[in-house]
Design a protein around this motif. Structure first.
Motif, PDB file in Angstrom:
ATOM      1  N   ARG A 181       0.847  -1.206   0.000  1.00 52.93           N
ATOM      2  CA  ARG A 181       0.000   0.000   0.000  1.00 52.93           C
ATOM      3  C   ARG A 181       0.871   1.240   0.000  1.00 52.93           C
ATOM      4  O   ARG A 181       1.699   1.411   0.890  1.00 52.93           O
ATOM      5  N   PRO A 182       0.711   2.135  -0.961  1.00 52.67           N
ATOM      6  CA  PRO A 182       1.484   3.370  -0.939  1.00 52.67           C
ATOM      7  C   PRO A 182       0.886   4.375   0.044  1.00 52.67           C
ATOM      8  O   PRO A 182      -0.291   4.710  -0.045  1.00 52.67           O
ATOM      9  N   ILE A 183       1.691   4.791   1.026  1.00 53.41           N
ATOM     10  CA  ILE A 183       1.258   5.804   1.986  1.00 53.41           C
ATOM     11  C   ILE A 183       2.403   6.819   2.081  1.00 53.41           C
ATOM     12  O   ILE A 183       3.408   6.558   2.745  1.00 53.41           O
ATOM     13  N   PRO A 184       2.291   7.948   1.394  1.00 51.72           N
ATOM     14  CA  PRO A 184       3.440   8.850   1.275  1.00 51.72           C
ATOM     15  C   PRO A 184       3.917   9.438   2.605  1.00 51.72           C
ATOM     16  O   PRO A 184       5.107   9.649   2.782  1.00 51.72           O
ATOM     17  N   ALA A 226       1.903   8.780   8.842  1.00 50.38           N
ATOM     18  CA  ALA A 226       0.702   7.980   8.575  1.00 50.38           C
ATOM     19  C   ALA A 226       1.056   6.505   8.453  1.00 50.38           C
ATOM     20  O   ALA A 226       0.275   5.638   8.864  1.00 50.38           O
ATOM     21  N   ARG A 269      -7.010  12.645  -3.314  1.00 49.46           N
ATOM     22  CA  ARG A 269      -5.598  12.350  -3.132  1.00 49.46           C
ATOM     23  C   ARG A 269      -4.869  12.346  -4.479  1.00 49.46           C
ATOM     24  O   ARG A 269      -3.708  12.716  -4.581  1.00 49.46           O
ATOM     25  N   ILE A 303      -5.146  12.074   4.490  1.00 50.16           N
ATOM     26  CA  ILE A 303      -4.890  11.620   5.856  1.00 50.16           C
ATOM     27  C   ILE A 303      -5.220  10.141   6.026  1.00 50.16           C
ATOM     28  O   ILE A 303      -4.484   9.401   6.672  1.00 50.16           O
ATOM     29  N   LYS A 324      -8.103   9.671  14.268  1.00 52.76           N
ATOM     30  CA  LYS A 324      -7.292   8.497  13.998  1.00 52.76           C
ATOM     31  C   LYS A 324      -6.510   8.092  15.255  1.00 52.76           C
ATOM     32  O   LYS A 324      -6.457   6.920  15.612  1.00 52.76           O
ATOM     33  N   SER A 365      -5.367   7.773   3.714  1.00 54.52           N
ATOM     34  CA  SER A 365      -4.892   6.936   2.602  1.00 54.52           C
ATOM     35  C   SER A 365      -6.063   6.371   1.808  1.00 54.52           C
ATOM     36  O   SER A 365      -6.150   5.178   1.546  1.00 54.52           O
TER      37      SER A 365
END
Lengths: 576, 335
Positions: free
Chosen positions: A275-278, A282, B289, B281, B152, B283
């Motif tokens: 999964r790409p999460i820049p 996060a 996005r 935030i 979150k 994903s």
């Protein structure tokens, strides 16, 4: 009170949804070993909780891994970034590859063996027997030839994407370094170069040189820039341990085990999801929240959140990069940096160990010269290269000797990039502040400047606009030419732009080093280049920054490679 | 009515034309270009010139604009400079995720906002009303990214009762993407557990995205209900001995709802803007996005065409709201 009632119903609904979750998420929770053992299986089986870092690999389970960014293409030959490599190297394979965990040892992957010397022009590869592409087509010499021919004859529209083919082979078409690629047997390929190239084998170990099923290339019009779907749609065309099932851009890539894999064993994981999460914060939250079992490129300052913390582990990836301070003596007129002594004073003023403690979470080493300690060339190229210890008094004396003092301090502009972090540069603005303080402490007057990385900073630094600036380099393959050559290579007699370093004898030394092919002599020749560059202080090397992979403690068998080239073939989940 | 709709649709043409020019100019005003993103540390003046040439960025601006418009008129919205993906395909693949999130957010905002508005209006001047007003003020002014991160941190990490990011638990559920509405796809795949899980993944982002519209809807409802409460027919209804719920539903709410519907329509459009932050935030692989990343990498083609498509949708949503007025209030006639 009907309205109030509706609100209550709504709240209850949310609570119910929240409660439903416990069943769903427990499968991914890291502490499965806390579950009571199933009745009947007691002493005869080793307890799963012992599994720590030892034990036999277990087959099964799904690993969800957080990547730092999206891939740029599904066509390996058109990628040049680490995130694309990470995904595609699970699916596609080159003829040879780096031994896991090393940067300078090669092993055959699709090639069983090969002959060829760094100072020779002919390489003969004997291919592995019985390998099939994921689409069922056989892998053979003809397939290898078709791939090499495809890269050489890429349409111009593909040239930007095929950066590594360009770099390794010296361009495209008839003008590059490939004389011929011939299938000299069903499982034998002979590649003849025009000029010897000591980096050839390391070059073709890169992911862009992966061999792809010719049938899939044809079916997807891979060579037609206007019609190709090879880089954008999921196609079964690799030979790797995993098969790509699904790719949803910016959401996830789902891979599953290739049960027909030709290696010593098939992958242990049933499925691998990337999964790409820049945002690194996060990614950490997702690991802590249980939706990831691992992620790459942890923020150095976040290392304590997983290192030694119950339920998690940190895999340190030794640096294969170098963070440096670029110097341009000619950026401004009458710059004090035109004096060698002033540049040396800059180098002496910086406390590299303090930077590593404050900004790299202790993960890294001081960079005395350009090559990182993980490089196989570290000792030979680095022998007797002038180094600059942290010595503020020495720096002050050097400035004094050059005619600078409190009345006429040396004034320099010093730039850092914004909106970016790199593995070698975790906090540009903080590093800039720290180094500015160190420079001011020995008597420099620093004019700070900042610019947006991708849009302003890179072009301006490439055009030699800044007196001093931050930049760094991550090695592509292990050869000194990929370090000193890339940065101080002369093109058509022009001094390299980024540093405007006009050291005497540099051009000749560079040209000579590039021509030496025998390994021992090559190290010595590049050592001459390194000596000149660091004697003249064309730039100041600062830190080799380690990077880190954060995992839950259920993930076993992760071997980090300094280049970031890592296969998930040997990774397994304990307690699954 | 038909005339009104046709006129509004025709008006779209100059609006969208103006928009293309505006977006084109704005993207070109951003410092830098896609070539620097592609090259990274390898950017040298020579390399940059080569990449710019191959992307067509070396040509005069008006030529670039007319080429883009030429493609647009033929229905070709172009390909991403970075990934070479077709922009329309990219958009269509991601848009369901954004709709799903926006619908969840607006349902939350309506379902909580209207009852809260009515409740506080009927207790006007009490402490309940005062705290409601304060809370709604906070709701309007709290930045989405802060709220998102807090939600979150509290509900996914400190008290892990809800998932922290993504659209479904990828370990437990392998849902083939058919419609790209995760809830729908889970049902299509015959996975009721996946459906529940997809709903759970919706909760936190929908709360983050829905809080501002919730607060606005609550305030408008409250004000509007207070107006209606003072009307003679409400007093009459009470005097007739009608049940409280009947008075609330049939006499108060129906008459107080018109301004609320206007606001809901406007807020639905504005959600697309908030989605950019929320999706980043959490994903959440939606349009927001996608555009955020395109701005970061200066992928002009995605910014231009993506924003254009969002603008088109925004205008259409507003048109639907205008039309719905006529049904809610027969006194309004579009002519």
């Amino acid at each position: 009170m009907p309205n109030w009632r509706w609100f209550s119903v709504f709240t209850v609904l949310i609570l119910v949804l929240a409660a439903c979750g416990d069943a769903g998420t427990s499968a991914s929770a890291p502490d499965e070993s806390d579950d009571p053992p199933a009745s009947g299986s007691d002493a005869s089986e080793p307890p799963a909780s012992d599994g720590g870092t030892s034990g036999e690999p277990q087959t099964g389970g799904t690993l969800v891994f957080g990547a730092a960014g999206e891939i740029s293409s599904l066509d390996p030959s058109l990628t040049s970034d680490g995130e694309s490599f990470r995904l595609l190297q699970q699916v596609y394979e080159p003829l040879v590859d780096l031994v896991p965990g090393t940067v300078d040892e090669l092993e055959g992957v699709l090639a069983e063996s090969w002959t060829g010397e760094p100072d020779g022009t002919e390489y003969v590869f004997t291919l592995k027997e019985g390998v099939a592409f994921h689409d069922g087509e056989p892998f053979n010499a003809e397939a290898v030839k078709i791939n090499f021919d495809r890269w050489q004859n890429f349409a111009t529209e593909f040239h930007d994407g095929a950066y590594y083919y360009d770099a390794v082979m010296g361009g495209f078409g008839a003008e590059n370094n490939i004389e011929s690629v011939e299938a000299t047997g069903d499982l034998e390929v002979t590649i003849t170069l025009k000029e010897p190239s000591p980096t050839f084998l390391y070059g073709i170990a890169l992911t862009p040189f992966s061999i792809v099923s010719p049938a899939a290339l044809e079916a997807t019009n891979a060579d037609d820039p206007a019609a190709s779907t090879f880089g954008t749609e999921v196609v079964q065309a690799g030979t790797g341990p995993f098969v790509l099932d699904e790719w949803i851009s910016q959401d996830s890539a789902t891979l599953s085990r290739n049960d027909e894999y030709h290696g010593e064993h098939t992958a242990y994981l049933d499925r691998l999801i990337i999964r790409p999460i820049p945002d690194p914060a996060a990614r950490l939250q997702a690991l802590e929240g249980g939706s990831l079992q691992g992620f790459d490129l942890i923020n150095p300052t976040d290392r304590p959140a997983v290192d030694g913390v119950e339920g998690f582990q940190l895999i340190n990836r030794e640096s294969y990069n170098t963070f440096y301070l670029g110097i341009n003596p000619t950026a401004t007129e009458d710059s004090p940096l035109q004096e060698q002594a002033v540049r040396q004073a800059v180098a002496h003023a910086i406390d590299r160990d303090a930077l590593i403690e404050a900004f790299y979470g202790g993960g890294g080493s001081a960079a005395d010269f350009f090559l990182p300690p993980t490089s196989g060339w570290f000792d030979s190229v680095g022998a007797d290269v002038p180094t600059y210890e942290f010595d503020p008094d020495g720096a002050r004396e050097l400035l004094e000797g050059a005619g600078f003092g409190e009345d006429n301090p040396p004034t320099v502009n010093f730039w850092f990039p914004t909106e970016v972090t790199r593995p070698y540069m975790p906090d540009p603005s903080g590093l800039h502040q720290a180094i500015t303080t160190m420079l001011e402490d020995v008597g420099f007057v620093v004019e700070a400047g900042s610019a947006i990385w991708g849009t302003e900073y890179l072009p301006a630094s490439a055009a030699s606009s800044y007196d001093m600036f931050f930049l760094g380099w991550t090695g592509d393959y292990d050869d000194p030419s990929n370090w000193y050559g890339v940065h101080f290579g002369f093109s058509q007699g022009e001094a390299p732009g980024r540093f405007s370093c006009e050291a005497e004898g540099l051009e000749e030394a560079e040209a000579a080093a590039d021509a030496v092919l025998e390994e021992g002599a090559r190290g010595e020749a590049w050592n001459e280049v390194a000596k000149i560059v660091h004697e003249e202080v064309c730039f100041v090397t600062l830190v080799h920054g380690d990077t880190g992979v954060a995992l839950t403690d259920a993930v076993q068998g992760y071997v980090a490679n300094p280049t970031g080239s890592e296969s998930f073939l040997d990774i397994w989940l304990s307690g699954e | 009515m038909a005339k009104f709709i046709i006129r509004r649709l025709l008006l779209l043409i100059p609006i969208l034309l103006g928009l293309t020019l505006l977006i084109f100019v704005f993207t070109r005003l951003l410092p830098g270009d896609p070539a620097t993103t592609i090259l990274g540390e390898r950017a040298t003046p020579e390399n940059l010139a080569l990449v710019r040439e191959s992307l067509g960025l070396d040509r005069p601006l008006h030529e670039q604009y007319f080429q883009y418009m030429g493609g647009l008129l033929q229905g070709d919205l172009g390909r991403s400079f970075i990934t070479n993906q077709d922009v329309v395909n990219d958009f269509l693949q991601r848009f369901p995720a954004t709709i799903e999130l926006s619908v969840a957010a607006i349902i939350f905002a309506i379902a909580a906002g209207i009852p809260l508005g009515v409740y506080t209006a009927k207790r006007r001047g009490t402490w309940v009303d005062a705290s409601g007003t304060v809370l709604s003020l906070i709701g309007i002014s709290i930045p989405i990214f802060f709220l998102g991160l807090m939600l979150k941190w509290i509900f996914a990490i400190q008290f892990p009762i809800l998932p922290d990011s993504g659209r479904i638990d990828l370990v437990d559920y392998f849902i083939p993407r058919v419609t790209n509405f995760m809830t729908v796809d889970a049902l299509l795949a015959g996975e009721p557990g996946g459906f529940i899980d997809a709903l759970r993944h919706l909760v936190l982002p929908a709360l983050a995205l829905g809080t501002i519209p919730l607060a606005i809807i609550m305030r408008i409802t409250r004000a509007s209900v207070i107006d209606v409460l003072n009307e003679d027919y409400v007093r009459t209804a009470h005097a007739k001995g009608l049940r409280e719920s009947t008075v609330d539903g049939r006499h108060i709410l129906r008459n107080a709802l018109l301004p609320v519907v206007t606001v809901i329509g406007l807020q639905t459009g504005l959600l697309l803007g908030g989605a950019i932050l929320t999706e980043t935030i959490f994903s959440w692989g939606g349009v927001g996005r996608w555009i955020y990343d395109a701005v970061r990498t200066r992928d002009y083609q995605i910014i231009q065409s993506g924003v254009l498509m969002l603008a088109l949708i925004f205008v259409l949503v507003n048109l639907v709201v205008d039309i719905s007025y006529a049904f809610l209030n027969p006194r309004i006639r579009h002519s």
